[in-house]
Design a protein around this motif. Structure first.
Motif, short mmCIF file in Angstrom:
data_model
loop_
_atom_site.label_atom_id
_atom_site.label_comp_id
_atom_site.label_asym_id
_atom_site.label_seq_id
_atom_site.Cartn_x
_atom_site.Cartn_y
_atom_site.Cartn_z
N GLN A 290 -53.25 31.70 -47.85
CA GLN A 290 -52.47 30.69 -48.57
C GLN A 290 -53.30 29.42 -48.73
O GLN A 290 -53.79 28.86 -47.76
CB GLN A 290 -51.16 30.37 -47.85
N TYR A 291 -53.45 28.99 -49.98
CA TYR A 291 -54.22 27.78 -50.28
C TYR A 291 -53.36 26.53 -50.10
O TYR A 291 -52.13 26.61 -49.98
CB TYR A 291 -54.78 27.85 -51.70
N LYS A 292 -54.00 25.38 -50.07
CA LYS A 292 -53.29 24.11 -49.88
C LYS A 292 -52.52 23.73 -51.15
O LYS A 292 -52.74 24.27 -52.23
CB LYS A 292 -54.28 23.02 -49.49
N ASP A 293 -51.64 22.76 -50.99
CA ASP A 293 -50.85 22.27 -52.12
C ASP A 293 -51.75 21.61 -53.17
O ASP A 293 -52.79 21.02 -52.83
CB ASP A 293 -49.81 21.24 -51.65
N VAL A 294 -51.32 21.69 -54.42
CA VAL A 294 -52.02 20.97 -55.47
C VAL A 294 -51.77 19.47 -55.29
O VAL A 294 -50.82 19.05 -54.62
CB VAL A 294 -51.55 21.41 -56.87
N THR A 295 -52.64 18.65 -55.86
CA THR A 295 -52.48 17.21 -55.78
C THR A 295 -51.15 16.79 -56.40
O THR A 295 -50.79 17.24 -57.50
CB THR A 295 -53.63 16.51 -56.53
N GLN A 296 -50.42 15.96 -55.67
CA GLN A 296 -49.11 15.53 -56.16
C GLN A 296 -49.27 14.67 -57.42
O GLN A 296 -50.26 13.99 -57.61
CB GLN A 296 -48.38 14.73 -55.09
N GLY A 297 -48.28 14.72 -58.26
CA GLY A 297 -48.33 13.94 -59.51
C GLY A 297 -47.50 14.65 -60.56
O GLY A 297 -46.27 14.63 -60.52
N ILE A 298 -48.18 15.34 -61.47
CA ILE A 298 -47.44 16.00 -62.54
C ILE A 298 -46.69 17.24 -62.04
O ILE A 298 -45.73 17.69 -62.68
CB ILE A 298 -48.37 16.38 -63.71
N PHE A 299 -47.14 17.82 -60.92
CA PHE A 299 -46.46 18.99 -60.36
C PHE A 299 -45.84 18.62 -59.01
O PHE A 299 -46.51 18.07 -58.14
CB PHE A 299 -47.42 20.16 -60.18
#
Length: 515
Positions: free
Chosen positions: A371-380
């Motif tokens: 499992q990869y890390k979360d995407v950078t917060q912002g648009i998602f």
């Protein structure tokens, strides 16, 4: 149907990446002795694998197979046992099986008495009289499908009575290799007192599975995957082994070892070491095993607080573990275990790896889930994490769980996948059985997919303190109903210890529904 190894089909045994270049390949004048020939392992795995290789022309020319066990039986009874689990769906294979049985003979004898091994020696010499080249060196392979309690005794007797002085000798040893660090070292001292390390092949059948062998290629032949395998991008890794059945009358053996010794310390740790090791210098056996040892050295011993234990109980018409008459009354032997492992290397420091194994669960499955890390917060926001899943068995596959825009006018994301399912992509090829692949490697002299002595030592160092804690403190495992997805408390354990996020979005890997 016996499966065909994915190599060029010739009378001689081929070599290739990771194989036996520079080693002695056994092509002729070879006898294999199967000790424990009357047991379940030999019937269900060893003989079917030998027949699969024989049927497809991968065994040495003129091979002879001699069974050795304590059970007294005539040739007809022995041949029934040899062929009991061999499938011959077409007439040509039935004819091959008849040929195969003609090269299979049997000797009865005790494991700790000279006269049995002396009778075996007479049979081996009788087999060798049929060789075309009478002067050529005689090669002998010894396969020990035996309980570990007699490993060293039988190995010593093979060396004393049946060792070929002028030819090549190899001995294949089945797991478990001891019960803890001390017993493992004692066993290895006994083996190496009689046999050289290069003659010993410690077999862990998981190393022969197609998807485990594919881990090296997936990692190091794909730049984008290799570049993502590090602490900066990966949140956690799960390595899972699940069985949908219980002990079913074999509780006496299982209770002696438990799920950690039976599955986790060997199968799952082997997968972990191959998945996380650094790039080897070459495909040679020693270069690969050197890297496995290096990564294992970074793993500290497992602490009790990083472990969850469970034991299945009855549900509906399915009996619980303690309902098995072969299980000691009141046993607290775990049938489920999950433990968190850390690799304190520059690449993996801080990434939790969870090894999970259990019996009487809801499905048959062995897989690696990265499992990869979360995407950078912002648009998602609250978007599903990416996961790379390597399905070892059944239905071998590799798929990348990713996010995509759902077709339509609205901007809506959905989880989907890039999918390599073997039965679809390689529909014209047969995946060889693990035992076929490993026995073939032993004939080649290729140690790549076998366990080295120092590797075994380090693996036991990691688990022995935990095993001794369980044996001494006798913690009561959490009950879970037969057929559960996991043991009780596992989801909370996973979230707390690992930070794993189970997707709330509806998602089903579609491949399972079309195979």
């Amino acid at each position: 149907m016996a499966s065909v190894p994915n190599e060029k089909k010739t009378g001689a045994i081929a070599t290739g990446p990771g194989s036996s270049e520079g080693q002695h390949v056994l092509k002729d004048n070879t006898v294999i002795t199967v000790a424990g020939a009357s047991g379940d392992l030999a019937k269900k795995k060893t003989f079917p694998a030998l027949f699969g290789l024989y049927n497809n022309g991968f065994l040495p020319e003129g091979i002879r197979i001699v069974g050795y066990a304590r059970t007294k039986m005539d040739e007809e009874d022995y041949h029934k046992r040899v062929s009991q689990y061999i499938k011959t769906p077409i007439p040509a294979m039935k004819q091959k099986l008849e040929e195969f049985l003609k090269i299979c003979t049997y000797v009865s004898g005790q494991y700790d008495q000279d006269d049995g091994f002396e009778a075996l020696e007479k049979e081996l010499k009788k087999c060798e009289e049929s060789y075309k080249d009478k002067e050529a060196p005689k090669n002998r392979v010894f396969y020990m499908a035996l309980p570990p309690s007699v490993f060293t005794v039988v190995a010593a007797n093979f060396k004393k009575h049946n060792y070929s002085e002028g030819g090549i000798n190899r001995i294949i040893v089945e797991k478990p290799f001891g019960k803890d660090l001390e017993s493992s070292r004692e066993m290895q001292v006994g083996l190496k007192k009689e046999w050289k390390e290069e003659e010993i092949f410690r077999i862990d059948h998981y190393l022969g599975k197609e998807m485990v062998k594919n881990l090296l290629v997936l990692r190091f032949a794909n730049v984008m995957l290799d570049a993502s395998f590090n602490k900066n991008l990966i949140s956690n890794v799960q390595i899972t082994f699940k069985e949908p059945f219980g002990t079913e009358g074999r509780g006496g053996y299982f209770d002696e070892f438990g799920i950690i010794r039976d599955v986790m310390q060997n199968h799952l740790l082997q997968v972990l070491s191959i998945l996380t090791m650094e790039r080897p210098v070459s495909f040679s056996a020693e270069d690969i095993r050197d890297e496995k040892v290096k990564v294992l050295r970074y793993i500290p011993e497992i602490k009790p607080e990083d472990v969850l234990l469970g034991q299945y109980v009855a549900k509906d018409d399915k009996p619980g573990y303690l309902d098995d008459e072969t299980v000691p009354k009141g046993s607290i032997c775990p049938t489920f275990a999950a433990c968190v492992v850390h690799i304190n290397s520059p690449r993996w420091e801080g990434v939790p790896f969870i090894l999970k194994a259990g019996k009487a669960l809801n499905e048959q499955k062995a897989e690696v889930r990265i499992q990869y890390k979360d995407v950078t917060q912002g648009i998602f926001k609250e978007i599903t994490r990416n996961e790379l899943v390597i399905r070892v068995q059944p239905n071998e596959a590799v798929y990348l769980k990713m996010n995509s825009k759902a077709p339509g006018l609205a901007m809506r994301t959905v989880p989907t996948e890039m999918d390599l399912t073997y039965k679809r992509r390689f529909s014209d090829l047969k995946i060889p059985e693990a035992y076929e692949a490993l026995i073939l490697d032993a004939f080649k002299g290729d140690h790549s997919n076998f366990v080295r002595d120092d590797e075994l030592d380090i693996a036991w160092k990691i688990f022995t303190p935990l095993l001794h804690w369980i044996d001494n403190e006798k913690p009561k495992p959490a009950p879970y109903p037969y057929g559960s997805r996991n043991a009780e408390g596992f989801d909370e354990f996973l979230k707390t210890k690992v930070g794993y996020q189970r997707s709330e979005a509806p998602y089903t890997w579609p491949s399972t529904s079309v195979l």
